[in-house]
Scaffold this motif. Structure first.
Motif, PDB file in Angstrom:
ATOM      1  N   VAL A 104       0.800  -1.072  -0.105  1.00 26.93           N
ATOM      2  CA  VAL A 104      -0.062  -0.181   0.091  1.00 26.93           C
ATOM      3  C   VAL A 104       0.859   1.353   0.095  1.00 26.93           C
ATOM      4  O   VAL A 104       1.688   1.474   0.761  1.00 26.93           O
ATOM      5  CB  VAL A 104      -1.072   0.000   1.242  1.00 26.93           C
ATOM      6  CG1 VAL A 104      -1.669   1.089   1.417  1.00 26.93           C
ATOM      7  CG2 VAL A 104      -1.613  -1.073   1.173  1.00 26.93           C
ATOM      8  N   HIS A 153      -0.369   4.623  -0.397  1.00 30.91           N
ATOM      9  CA  HIS A 153      -1.108   5.509   0.236  1.00 30.91           C
ATOM     10  C   HIS A 153      -2.390   5.268   0.547  1.00 30.91           C
ATOM     11  O   HIS A 153      -2.886   4.828  -0.402  1.00 30.91           O
ATOM     12  CB  HIS A 153      -1.069   6.849  -0.302  1.00 30.91           C
ATOM     13  CG  HIS A 153       0.463   7.669  -0.560  1.00 30.91           C
ATOM     14  ND1 HIS A 153       1.196   8.174   0.219  1.00 30.91           N
ATOM     15  CD2 HIS A 153       1.212   7.549  -1.757  1.00 30.91           C
ATOM     16  CE1 HIS A 153       2.125   8.531  -0.204  1.00 30.91           C
ATOM     17  NE2 HIS A 153       2.308   8.219  -1.214  1.00 30.91           N
ATOM     18  N   SER A 154      -2.936   5.538   1.665  1.00 35.66           N
ATOM     19  CA  SER A 154      -4.404   5.314   2.038  1.00 35.66           C
ATOM     20  C   SER A 154      -5.004   6.126   2.973  1.00 35.66           C
ATOM     21  O   SER A 154      -4.118   6.910   3.911  1.00 35.66           O
ATOM     22  CB  SER A 154      -4.514   3.794   2.491  1.00 35.66           C
ATOM     23  OG  SER A 154      -3.782   3.631   3.383  1.00 35.66           O
ATOM     24  N   GLU A 180      -2.908  10.074   6.733  1.00 40.44           N
ATOM     25  CA  GLU A 180      -3.118   8.822   5.988  1.00 40.44           C
ATOM     26  C   GLU A 180      -3.121   7.855   7.041  1.00 40.44           C
ATOM     27  O   GLU A 180      -2.601   7.802   8.328  1.00 40.44           O
ATOM     28  CB  GLU A 180      -1.705   8.538   5.113  1.00 40.44           C
ATOM     29  CG  GLU A 180      -1.880   9.537   3.979  1.00 40.44           C
ATOM     30  CD  GLU A 180      -0.784   9.482   2.892  1.00 40.44           C
ATOM     31  OE1 GLU A 180      -0.392   7.953   2.916  1.00 40.44           O
ATOM     32  OE2 GLU A 180      -0.368  10.293   2.095  1.00 40.44           O
ATOM     33  N   ARG A 200      -4.505  -2.451   8.544  1.00 43.91           N
ATOM     34  CA  ARG A 200      -4.921  -1.714   7.175  1.00 43.91           C
ATOM     35  C   ARG A 200      -4.777  -2.670   5.886  1.00 43.91           C
ATOM     36  O   ARG A 200      -5.265  -2.593   5.071  1.00 43.91           O
ATOM     37  CB  ARG A 200      -3.723  -0.624   7.079  1.00 43.91           C
ATOM     38  CG  ARG A 200      -4.077   0.226   5.694  1.00 43.91           C
ATOM     39  CD  ARG A 200      -2.766   0.886   5.368  1.00 43.91           C
ATOM     40  NE  ARG A 200      -1.449   0.195   5.074  1.00 43.91           N
ATOM     41  CZ  ARG A 200      -0.461   0.318   4.843  1.00 43.91           C
ATOM     42  NH1 ARG A 200      -0.008   1.891   4.789  1.00 43.91           N
ATOM     43  NH2 ARG A 200       0.638  -0.351   4.561  1.00 43.91           N
ATOM     44  N   MET A 213      -7.608  -3.898   3.277  1.00 49.14           N
ATOM     45  CA  MET A 213      -7.210  -3.864   1.435  1.00 49.14           C
ATOM     46  C   MET A 213      -7.334  -5.247   0.916  1.00 49.14           C
ATOM     47  O   MET A 213      -7.925  -5.512  -0.064  1.00 49.14           O
ATOM     48  CB  MET A 213      -5.982  -3.189   1.365  1.00 49.14           C
ATOM     49  CG  MET A 213      -6.004  -1.636   1.827  1.00 49.14           C
ATOM     50  SD  MET A 213      -7.502  -0.873   1.025  1.00 49.14           S
ATOM     51  CE  MET A 213      -7.600  -1.445  -0.763  1.00 49.14           C
ATOM     52  N   SER A 237      -7.017  13.453  -2.227  1.00 49.64           N
ATOM     53  CA  SER A 237      -8.162  12.844  -1.450  1.00 49.64           C
ATOM     54  C   SER A 237      -9.198  13.688  -0.831  1.00 49.64           C
ATOM     55  O   SER A 237     -10.451  13.649  -0.880  1.00 49.64           O
ATOM     56  CB  SER A 237      -7.875  11.707  -0.370  1.00 49.64           C
ATOM     57  OG  SER A 237      -7.431  12.442   0.718  1.00 49.64           O
ATOM     58  N   LEU A 297     -13.052   5.533   1.184  1.00 52.33           N
ATOM     59  CA  LEU A 297     -11.563   4.935   1.239  1.00 52.33           C
ATOM     60  C   LEU A 297     -11.129   5.276  -0.025  1.00 52.33           C
ATOM     61  O   LEU A 297     -11.641   5.265  -1.150  1.00 52.33           O
ATOM     62  CB  LEU A 297     -12.017   3.329   1.511  1.00 52.33           C
ATOM     63  CG  LEU A 297     -10.726   2.452   0.983  1.00 52.33           C
ATOM     64  CD1 LEU A 297      -9.740   2.875   2.220  1.00 52.33           C
ATOM     65  CD2 LEU A 297     -10.890   1.235   0.976  1.00 52.33           C
ATOM     66  N   CYS A 340      -7.431   4.371  -1.682  1.00 51.84           N
ATOM     67  CA  CYS A 340      -5.971   3.594  -1.684  1.00 51.84           C
ATOM     68  C   CYS A 340      -5.458   3.527  -2.661  1.00 51.84           C
ATOM     69  O   CYS A 340      -5.782   3.028  -3.795  1.00 51.84           O
ATOM     70  CB  CYS A 340      -6.525   2.320  -0.815  1.00 51.84           C
ATOM     71  SG  CYS A 340      -5.000   1.095  -0.631  1.00 51.84           S
ATOM     72  N   HIS A 341      -4.027   3.813  -2.635  1.00 55.89           N
ATOM     73  CA  HIS A 341      -3.105   3.858  -3.805  1.00 55.89           C
ATOM     74  C   HIS A 341      -2.073   2.691  -3.472  1.00 55.89           C
ATOM     75  O   HIS A 341      -1.568   2.591  -2.402  1.00 55.89           O
ATOM     76  CB  HIS A 341      -2.331   4.953  -4.105  1.00 55.89           C
ATOM     77  CG  HIS A 341      -1.529   4.991  -5.246  1.00 55.89           C
ATOM     78  ND1 HIS A 341      -0.402   5.983  -5.348  1.00 55.89           N
ATOM     79  CD2 HIS A 341      -1.195   4.148  -6.364  1.00 55.89           C
ATOM     80  CE1 HIS A 341       0.179   5.690  -6.506  1.00 55.89           C
ATOM     81  NE2 HIS A 341      -0.197   4.641  -7.049  1.00 55.89           N
ATOM     82  N   TYR A 342      -2.251   1.573  -4.365  1.00 55.28           N
ATOM     83  CA  TYR A 342      -1.648   0.507  -3.875  1.00 55.28           C
ATOM     84  C   TYR A 342      -1.010  -0.125  -5.101  1.00 55.28           C
ATOM     85  O   TYR A 342      -1.155   0.225  -6.508  1.00 55.28           O
ATOM     86  CB  TYR A 342      -2.215  -0.714  -3.070  1.00 55.28           C
ATOM     87  CG  TYR A 342      -3.368  -1.454  -3.962  1.00 55.28           C
ATOM     88  CD1 TYR A 342      -3.034  -2.480  -4.734  1.00 55.28           C
ATOM     89  CD2 TYR A 342      -4.516  -0.873  -4.276  1.00 55.28           C
ATOM     90  CE1 TYR A 342      -4.062  -3.158  -5.477  1.00 55.28           C
ATOM     91  CE2 TYR A 342      -5.642  -1.178  -4.742  1.00 55.28           C
ATOM     92  CZ  TYR A 342      -5.577  -2.542  -5.330  1.00 55.28           C
ATOM     93  OH  TYR A 342      -6.283  -3.196  -6.089  1.00 55.28           O
TER      94      TYR A 342
END
Length: 335
Positions: A3, A5-6, A28, A35, A39, A84, A107, A109-111
């Motif tokens: 992950v 950023h989230s 974040e 976490r 995800m 965000s 939510l 989330c950049h993963y």
């Protein structure tokens, strides 16, 4: 699945018509097992959803600003928090304008998965669960409801950046919660439908049936290839990944890995190089087979009701569109 950023923001929206209240996440989400589990469970639930659409961004505009904010974040001028915050403010405005009483936990989330980067955006609801304390007392707690995700989208960031002509780098849910709700969230993402997943899957299966027929395969070989196709396609659906013709062709025949891909390319099917798999269509694609007293019958389930009709009372099958090779043999025999 690293992950990058989230964050989670909360939108309070009551059904009594009062204005929505937006609570920004202060920071974040920190790296933790909780976490990562969130995800992982979210992706598992999202991938299992059968009602999805696949598309691409509208041109950036005041009506569809998300792609512009995402570009600025990925290029560096804006950080993830700024992106965000802008996005969830826009989501809240659209919620108000649509007069929808559906708040929730937003939510972002950049993963990364393998070499591919994704951005997930979802509006998650809360539900109650019963847990047990160390003193063996029961306690009711609130949890994010990952079993009933209604509004969510996933953007293949790598595909969008590296192949801007693609028409399927965004997937989003098309549930039964109502057309207005679906359209409001789709407009928030700024997505337009690019590929018809069920239609593309049906065309792929039609091409496969034609290929099997052209190869004049035996019953066992045809059944084996059908099983290989369905297994591969469903595994891709479970992973949330498209079917690629070249990879499918290799899976179908190790000795002739280009055979199926070249067959499709040589015909006018209009298939894309990668196809979003539709589970419902795939689950109907099974092969019926039977052999008795010199008679051998084998056909795909999806042909039942169209090219093949079954009369249960009379115990008969009516066939339409016979293979050319069989027709020629019958003509010669009748002459």
């Amino acid at each position: 699945m690293p992950v990058l950023h989230s964050i989670i923001h909360k939108i309070d929206k009551k059904p009594d018509g009062t204005p929505a209240i937006l609570h920004f996440g202060n920071a974040e989400l920190i790296g933790s097992q909780a976490r990562d589990d969130l995800m992982s469970q979210f992706n598992e639930s999202y991938n299992a959803k059968t009602s999805k659409a696949w598309g691409f961004f509208h041109a950036e505009s005041g009506a569809f600003p998300l792609s512009g904010w995402l570009s600025k974040y990925l290029a560096g001028p804006d950080d993830f928090m700024t992106f965000s915050n802008n996005a969830v403010e826009h989501l809240t405005r659209l919620m108000e304008e649509s007069n929808l009483s559906v708040g929730g936990n937003a939510l972002f989330c950049h993963y990364q998965q393998g070499l591919t980067e994704y951005l997930t955006i979802a509006l998650l609801q809360e539900t109650e669960a019963v847990t047990m304390t160390e003193e063996l007392h029961l306690m009711t707690v609130k949890r994010l409801d990952l079993d009933h995700i209604r509004l969510a989208a996933r953007i293949n960031v790598s595909e969008w950046q590296n192949n801007p002509q693609s028409r399927q780098y965004i997937s989003y849910l098309k549930g039964k919660q109502g057309r207005r709700l679906n359209e409001y969230f789709r407009d928030f993402i700024g997505a337009q439908e690019g590929l018809d997943g069920p239609g593309e899957t049906r065309t792929l299966l039609k091409a496969f049936s034609d290929f099997v027929e052209s190869e004049d395969l035996g019953e066992d070989a045809a059944r084996e290839k059908t099983g290989t196709l369905v297994s591969y396609a469903l595994s891709q659906a479970k992973l949330g990944e498209p079917i690629t013709l070249d990879e499918l062709s290799e899976v179908l025949d190790d000795d002739q890995p280009l055979a199926f891909a070249e067959f499709v390319q040589g015909k006018d099917y209009g298939l894309s190089a990668s196809i979003p798999p539709d589970r419902k269509t795939l689950n109907k694609f099974r092969r019926f087979t039977g052999r008795a007293e010199g008679l051998s019958i084998s056909f795909e389930q999806h042909l039942l009701g169209s090219r093949i009709e079954f009369d249960e009372a009379g115990g008969t099958l009516t066939l339409r569109g016979l293979p050319t090779q069989l027709t020629e043999q019958l003509k010669r025999a009748a002459a």
